[in-house]
Write an enzyme that holds these catalytic residues in place. Structure first.
Site, PDB file in Angstrom:
ATOM      1  N   TYR A  62       0.855  -1.198   0.000  1.00 42.17           N
ATOM      2  CA  TYR A  62       0.000   0.000   0.000  1.00 42.17           C
ATOM      3  C   TYR A  62       0.878   1.231   0.000  1.00 42.17           C
ATOM      4  O   TYR A  62       1.808   1.330   0.807  1.00 42.17           O
ATOM      5  CB  TYR A  62      -0.892   0.017   1.241  1.00 42.17           C
ATOM      6  CG  TYR A  62      -2.331  -0.248   0.898  1.00 42.17           C
ATOM      7  CD1 TYR A  62      -2.996   0.615   0.024  1.00 42.17           C
ATOM      8  CD2 TYR A  62      -3.014  -1.336   1.402  1.00 42.17           C
ATOM      9  CE1 TYR A  62      -4.313   0.374  -0.332  1.00 42.17           C
ATOM     10  CE2 TYR A  62      -4.335  -1.574   1.053  1.00 42.17           C
ATOM     11  CZ  TYR A  62      -4.978  -0.704   0.181  1.00 42.17           C
ATOM     12  OH  TYR A  62      -6.276  -0.932  -0.172  1.00 42.17           O
ATOM     13  N   GLU A  64      -0.482   4.773  -0.507  1.00 43.08           N
ATOM     14  CA  GLU A  64      -1.316   5.959  -0.733  1.00 43.08           C
ATOM     15  C   GLU A  64      -0.480   7.221  -0.537  1.00 43.08           C
ATOM     16  O   GLU A  64       0.265   7.343   0.433  1.00 43.08           O
ATOM     17  CB  GLU A  64      -2.503   5.961   0.236  1.00 43.08           C
ATOM     18  CG  GLU A  64      -3.581   5.002  -0.237  1.00 43.08           C
ATOM     19  CD  GLU A  64      -4.663   4.774   0.787  1.00 43.08           C
ATOM     20  OE1 GLU A  64      -4.340   4.716   1.978  1.00 43.08           O
ATOM     21  OE2 GLU A  64      -5.823   4.634   0.382  1.00 43.08           O
ATOM     22  N   ASP A 208      -6.741  13.370 -24.907  1.00 42.49           N
ATOM     23  CA  ASP A 208      -6.798  11.966 -24.510  1.00 42.49           C
ATOM     24  C   ASP A 208      -6.025  11.197 -25.583  1.00 42.49           C
ATOM     25  O   ASP A 208      -6.541  10.910 -26.664  1.00 42.49           O
ATOM     26  CB  ASP A 208      -8.250  11.488 -24.422  1.00 42.49           C
ATOM     27  CG  ASP A 208      -8.333  10.028 -23.997  1.00 42.49           C
ATOM     28  OD1 ASP A 208      -7.311   9.324 -24.078  1.00 42.49           O
ATOM     29  OD2 ASP A 208      -9.432   9.587 -23.592  1.00 42.49           O
TER      30      ASP A 208
END
Ligand code: DSN
Length: 426
Positions: A62, A64, A208
């Site tokens: 993890y 974050e 995009d």
């Protein structure tokens, strides 16, 4: 296993022992990729090096937050990988800022909306039936539900973006943001012109670039990066990286983009994928990759021209990119049936609406073909001719099972000469 002994992760034998049911699917999918023709314009074969990162123990972590500013301990190793990746992205694309955390192209696009707009704002984007993407304002997508998306399209006479219409709509609707980029547009986009229109109306310029960023990375087509405020893309198409997304932006937008990704819409980044992105960015900086990108376009131009010789019509007269959109109405077969017949013959491609299509998107009058994957396999001019013949025969085969089998066996003879995994030349 002793500590310090090298253990990198994926042990396929362990999967086979523990879960033969799932292992057998992984093996059959590999066989399908090896044997059939992969012409879906958004797919490619990534390198074993990238695959190794994705099956690695980085998946367990993890992280974050961002390097040096994480919400969990033990991030010193994954920090290194993300910092290397960010630097490689900035160097490769000449970008001021890079965020490697988006889980996908759609996630990247959600972050772009969040960074620059509020629900209800007006955004101008390419219409889906003319080649746009779901996240460019489709009514069934968050973009169409939460934003007032006004669509521009292509001209009927030449099937190229109607920049006059784009400008008129921009002047009329004063959008907060203008999006260029598409999933089924075979021509180059005039980014300088789009920038001028954005400046005229004070809109954010969003590109995009999911489909064509690999061609930009390989210096085979012009880059939107110098013009755009923000460029979002997937990393698994022509770029040939892991499944995932990325965002490049001007430095002045860096904080807004980073905040939109985390904590705006994602929690922990998939660090194994971030590592895969770093690996592919290094691959893309080589002469071999630049040669590949050039070859992808040459192959696609050859394939489009060979399909025209088979009596079909290439939308906008051909292609300048990795994909061609083929109007197959002359065959008397619609896109849905053509897609099914090709599938049975070992050719993976997709039905696709053509501009001003009289058929619904679920049926359509066209097919979309792309050459990113077959070029990775090492195919060239000669093979494109063979492929065009196989597609044409498959489409016109009626529903004759024997013909489908015969074509499939010819497909397998062709692909046998161009191995994937272990990869030949990535
Ligand atoms: N699904 C992709 C494509 O095939 O173009 C776009 O996200």
């Amino acid at each position: 296993m002793a500590r310090g002994e090298k253990y990198y992760g994926p042990d396929f034998n362990a999967l086979e022992r523990q879960d033969p049911e799932i292992a057998s699917v992984v093996i059959s999918e590999l066989e399908r990729q090896r044997h059939d023709l992969q012409l879906i314009a958004s797919e490619n074969f990534t390198s074993s090096a990238v695959l190794a990162t994705m099956g690695s123990t980085l998946s367990n972590k993890y992280a974050e937050g961002y390097p040096g500013k994480r919400y969990y301990g033990g991030c010193e190793e994954v920090d290194k990988v993300e910092l290397i990746g960010i630097q490689r992205a900035k160097d490769l694309f000449g970008a001021e800022h890079a965020n490697l955390q988006p889980h996908s192209g759609a996630s990247a696009n959600v972050a772009v909306y969040q960074a620059f707009t509020k629900p209800g704002d007006t955004v101008l984007a390419m219409s889906l039936p003319h080649g746009g993407h779901l996240t460019h304002g489709a009514k069934v997508n968050f973009s169409g539900k939460w934003f007032n998306v006004v669509s521009y399209g292509v001209r009927q006479d030449n099937e190229l973006i109607d920049y006059d219409q784009l400008r008129d709509l921009a002047l009329e609707h004063k959008p907060k943001m203008i999006c260029s980029g598409a999933t089924a547009y075979p021509s180059l986009i005039d980014f300088e012109k789009v920038r001028q229109i954005c400046d005229e109306v004070g809109a954010i310029m969003w590109v995009d670039a999911a489909h064509f960023i690999g061609l930009v990375a390989g210096k085979a087509i012009p880059s939107p990066v110098p013009y755009a405020d923000v460029v979002s893309f997937t990393t698994h198409k022509v770029l040939r990286g892991p499944r995932g997304g990325m965002i490049l932006s001007k430095e002045k937008h860096a904080a807004a983009i980073d905040k939109a990704i985390f904590p705006g819409m994602q929690g922990g980044p998939i660090m194994s994928a971030v590592a895969g992105k770093a690996v592919v960015l290094k691959e893309c900086a080589t002469a071999a990759y630049q040669n590949y990108a050039k070859k992808v376009i040459e192959n696609c131009q050859a394939l489009a021209s060979d399909l025209q010789s088979e009596g079909m019509r290439a939308v906008s007269g051909g292609t300048q990119t990795h994909l061609a959109l083929i109007d197959i109405r002359s065959t008397g077969v619609n896109g849905k049936v053509a897609d099914e017949r090709c599938g049975k013959s070992g050719i993976s491609l997709n039905k696709n609406s053509i501009p001003f299509d009289p058929e619904s998107p679920a049926v359509s009058s066209g097919i979309r073909v792309g050459t990113a994957a077959v070029t990775t396999q090492g195919m060239g001019r000669e093979e494109m001719k063979v492929i065009a013949g196989l597609i044409s025969r498959a489409i016109k085969s009626g529903d004759d099972e024997n013909q489908a089998k015969e074509i499939k066996s010819e497909v397998h003879q062709l692909t046998k000469r161009f191995s994937v995994y272990p990869e030949p030349s990535i």
